[in-house]
Design a protein around this motif. Structure first.
Motif, mmCIF file in Angstrom:
data_model
loop_
_atom_site.group_PDB
_atom_site.id
_atom_site.type_symbol
_atom_site.label_atom_id
_atom_site.label_comp_id
_atom_site.label_asym_id
_atom_site.label_seq_id
_atom_site.Cartn_x
_atom_site.Cartn_y
_atom_site.Cartn_z
ATOM 1 N N LYS A 1 0.831 -1.201 0.000
ATOM 2 C CA LYS A 1 0.000 0.000 0.000
ATOM 3 C C LYS A 1 0.867 1.254 0.000
ATOM 4 C CE LYS A 1 -3.830 2.176 2.514
ATOM 5 N NZ LYS A 1 -4.736 2.066 3.688
ATOM 6 N N LYS A 2 1.940 1.239 0.775
ATOM 7 C CA LYS A 2 2.781 2.425 0.896
ATOM 8 C C LYS A 2 3.584 2.715 -0.375
ATOM 9 C CE LYS A 2 3.300 2.536 5.925
ATOM 10 N NZ LYS A 2 4.260 2.556 7.066
ATOM 11 N N ILE A 3 3.961 1.647 -1.110
ATOM 12 C CA ILE A 3 4.743 1.874 -2.334
ATOM 13 C C ILE A 3 3.860 1.923 -3.576
ATOM 14 C CG2 ILE A 3 6.834 0.857 -1.348
ATOM 15 C CD1 ILE A 3 6.295 -1.660 -3.008
ATOM 16 N N GLY A 4 2.528 1.925 -3.365
ATOM 17 C CA GLY A 4 1.596 2.031 -4.483
ATOM 18 C C GLY A 4 1.468 0.764 -5.291
ATOM 19 N N ASP A 5 1.704 -0.377 -4.639
ATOM 20 C CA ASP A 5 1.688 -1.658 -5.345
ATOM 21 C C ASP A 5 0.432 -2.463 -5.061
ATOM 22 O OD1 ASP A 5 3.205 -3.480 -7.065
ATOM 23 O OD2 ASP A 5 3.363 -4.785 -5.315
ATOM 24 N N ASP A 6 -0.446 -1.941 -4.201
ATOM 25 C CA ASP A 6 -1.610 -2.719 -3.789
ATOM 26 C C ASP A 6 -2.613 -2.910 -4.920
ATOM 27 O OD1 ASP A 6 -1.946 0.026 -3.621
ATOM 28 O OD2 ASP A 6 -3.470 -0.093 -2.054
ATOM 29 N N GLU A 7 -2.661 -1.971 -5.867
ATOM 30 C CA GLU A 7 -3.584 -2.101 -6.993
ATOM 31 C C GLU A 7 -2.861 -2.458 -8.291
ATOM 32 O OE1 GLU A 7 -5.977 1.360 -7.342
ATOM 33 O OE2 GLU A 7 -6.926 1.127 -5.367
ATOM 34 N N SER A 8 -1.698 -1.859 -8.510
ATOM 35 C CA SER A 8 -0.988 -2.072 -9.765
ATOM 36 C C SER A 8 -0.283 -3.426 -9.833
ATOM 37 C CB SER A 8 0.048 -0.960 -9.975
ATOM 38 O OG SER A 8 1.104 -1.075 -9.028
ATOM 39 N N GLY A 9 0.204 -3.923 -8.685
ATOM 40 C CA GLY A 9 0.945 -5.176 -8.685
ATOM 41 C C GLY A 9 2.221 -5.093 -9.498
ATOM 42 N N GLU A 10 2.801 -3.905 -9.570
ATOM 43 C CA GLU A 10 3.966 -3.674 -10.424
ATOM 44 C C GLU A 10 5.261 -4.225 -9.834
ATOM 45 O OE1 GLU A 10 6.389 0.124 -12.399
ATOM 46 O OE2 GLU A 10 4.558 0.465 -11.230
ATOM 47 N N TYR A 11 5.327 -4.318 -8.509
ATOM 48 C CA TYR A 11 6.604 -4.628 -7.878
ATOM 49 C C TYR A 11 6.691 -6.022 -7.252
ATOM 50 C CZ TYR A 11 7.358 0.415 -8.325
ATOM 51 O OH TYR A 11 7.499 1.687 -8.808
ATOM 52 N N ILE A 12 5.712 -6.391 -6.437
ATOM 53 C CA ILE A 12 5.812 -7.622 -5.650
ATOM 54 C C ILE A 12 4.818 -8.668 -6.140
ATOM 55 C CG2 ILE A 12 5.653 -8.621 -3.324
ATOM 56 C CD1 ILE A 12 6.314 -5.836 -2.212
ATOM 57 N N ASP A 13 5.330 -9.866 -6.388
ATOM 58 C CA ASP A 13 4.495 -10.996 -6.793
ATOM 59 C C ASP A 13 4.219 -11.883 -5.583
ATOM 60 O OD1 ASP A 13 3.574 -11.007 -9.366
ATOM 61 O OD2 ASP A 13 5.361 -11.961 -10.220
ATOM 62 N N THR A 14 2.974 -12.318 -5.435
ATOM 63 C CA THR A 14 2.638 -13.318 -4.427
ATOM 64 C C THR A 14 2.717 -14.694 -5.075
ATOM 65 O OG1 THR A 14 1.115 -11.808 -3.292
ATOM 66 C CG2 THR A 14 0.875 -14.163 -2.839
ATOM 67 N N ILE A 15 3.533 -15.558 -4.511
ATOM 68 C CA ILE A 15 3.657 -16.920 -5.018
ATOM 69 C C ILE A 15 2.814 -17.807 -4.115
ATOM 70 C CG2 ILE A 15 5.240 -18.732 -5.730
ATOM 71 C CD1 ILE A 15 5.621 -15.963 -7.109
ATOM 72 N N ARG A 16 1.660 -18.212 -4.609
ATOM 73 C CA ARG A 16 0.662 -18.907 -3.798
ATOM 74 C C ARG A 16 1.262 -20.128 -3.076
ATOM 75 N NH1 ARG A 16 -4.670 -18.421 -3.638
ATOM 76 N NH2 ARG A 16 -4.676 -17.124 -5.511
ATOM 77 N N GLY A 17 1.021 -20.154 -1.754
ATOM 78 C CA GLY A 17 1.462 -21.277 -0.956
ATOM 79 C C GLY A 17 2.938 -21.275 -0.601
ATOM 80 N N ILE A 18 3.686 -20.280 -1.110
ATOM 81 C CA ILE A 18 5.140 -20.266 -0.850
ATOM 82 C C ILE A 18 5.573 -18.953 -0.203
ATOM 83 C CG2 ILE A 18 7.448 -20.437 -1.858
ATOM 84 C CD1 ILE A 18 6.229 -22.070 -4.125
ATOM 85 N N GLY A 19 5.441 -17.843 -0.942
ATOM 86 C CA GLY A 19 5.914 -16.582 -0.393
ATOM 87 C C GLY A 19 5.821 -15.450 -1.394
ATOM 88 N N TYR A 20 6.909 -14.692 -1.559
ATOM 89 C CA TYR A 20 6.870 -13.487 -2.392
ATOM 90 C C TYR A 20 8.172 -13.328 -3.180
ATOM 91 C CZ TYR A 20 3.050 -12.374 0.767
ATOM 92 O OH TYR A 20 1.881 -12.438 1.499
ATOM 93 N N LYS A 21 8.097 -12.546 -4.251
ATOM 94 C CA LYS A 21 9.314 -12.165 -4.963
ATOM 95 C C LYS A 21 9.153 -10.769 -5.532
ATOM 96 C CE LYS A 21 8.452 -13.833 -9.677
ATOM 97 N NZ LYS A 21 8.955 -14.649 -10.797
ATOM 98 N N MET A 22 10.283 -10.073 -5.676
ATOM 99 C CA MET A 22 10.295 -8.762 -6.312
ATOM 100 C C MET A 22 10.450 -8.963 -7.811
ATOM 101 S SD MET A 22 10.194 -5.433 -6.002
ATOM 102 C CE MET A 22 10.485 -5.148 -4.248
ATOM 103 N N LYS A 23 9.563 -8.336 -8.613
ATOM 104 C CA LYS A 23 9.581 -8.527 -10.063
ATOM 105 C C LYS A 23 10.825 -7.887 -10.679
ATOM 106 C CE LYS A 23 4.535 -8.591 -10.476
ATOM 107 N NZ LYS A 23 3.348 -7.944 -11.068
#
Length: 229
Positions: free
Chosen positions: A207-229
């Motif tokens: 939310k703070k980096i403006g990624d909550d709607e655009s999804g431009e930066y952080i990917d959610t990897i279902r069941g595992i975790g996260y990665k930076m695009k």
């Protein structure tokens, strides 16, 4: 080296005495307050390295105290460990989203509290050793020396945990980081599977980096975790 200064806020006298005695025995300089109003007045004139804050306080509760501290000049990044007798997830999530760095449910182990405090200070010391390192991903720029983050040139105010999460994601850009790895790297101890903590902080960070709607930066990897695009 100067002693780390810790403020403990709790309305139960025996809890204050227990924490104060054990922290002082471990080399910390400890101050205590019995309610939220007193703690806010104290912080107007004093600088602390960490705060142990009870949620259920008379008058202003711990959530409101945390919220006000995050808006106080000079205390925006004060590490806060929240204590509470309430174990509901909604209270935990609220505390984390308002800027608490950690959360412990009463009754708690003094040894675990000490371990969590030491983990926070270890991370602080590591950051103090980093000089002149700039990290960039698209419009995000992190100055690790100044502990500052900008997005498209606009400063973004992150909590200690949010900053650490963003930093490790950028440093490992393109790699999938599991929730357990993030807990270990950012929180610095075994969190006993409470990976929900990571999700709360990631959501707030987005939310703070403006990624909550655009999804431009952080990917959610279902069941595992996260990665930076």
């Amino acid at each position: 080296m100067n002693k780390r200064r810790i403020l403990v806020v709790d309305d139960e006298e025996h809890i204050l005495e227990l924490i104060k005695f054990n922290l002082e025995s471990n080399g910390y300089e400890v101050y205590t307050c019995e309610n939220g109003e007193e703690s806010l007045r104290f912080l107007e004139d004093n600088t602390m390295d960490l705060m142990v804050l009870d949620l259920m306080l008379p008058g202003i509760d711990g959530l409101e105290v945390c919220n006000r501290i995050r808006r106080m000049s000079g205390h925006e990044k004060l590490p806060i460990i929240m204590l509470t007798a309430k174990g509901e997830e909604t209270d935990r999530v609220l505390g984390l989203e308002l800027g608490a760095d950690d959360y412990m449910t009463k009754p708690f182990s003094i040894r675990e509290l000490l371990a969590r405090i030491k983990a926070i200070f270890r991370r602080t010391e590591v950051k103090e050793e980093v000089k002149g390192k700039i990290l960039k991903v698209k419009d995000i720029v992190i100055d690790t020396e100044k502990h500052e983050v900008t997005v498209a040139g606009t400063p973004v105010d992150l909590t200690l945990k949010e900053f650490d999460l963003l930093k490790i994601l950028i440093e490992n850009r393109g790699k999938v980081l599991s929730r357990n790895l993030l807990l270990d790297e950012v929180w610095g101890y075994d969190y006993f599977g409470e990976t929900r903590t990571v999700d709360v902080h990631i959501r707030h960070l987005r939310k703070k980096i403006g990624d909550d709607e655009s999804g431009e930066y952080i990917d959610t990897i279902r069941g595992i975790g996260y990665k930076m695009k």
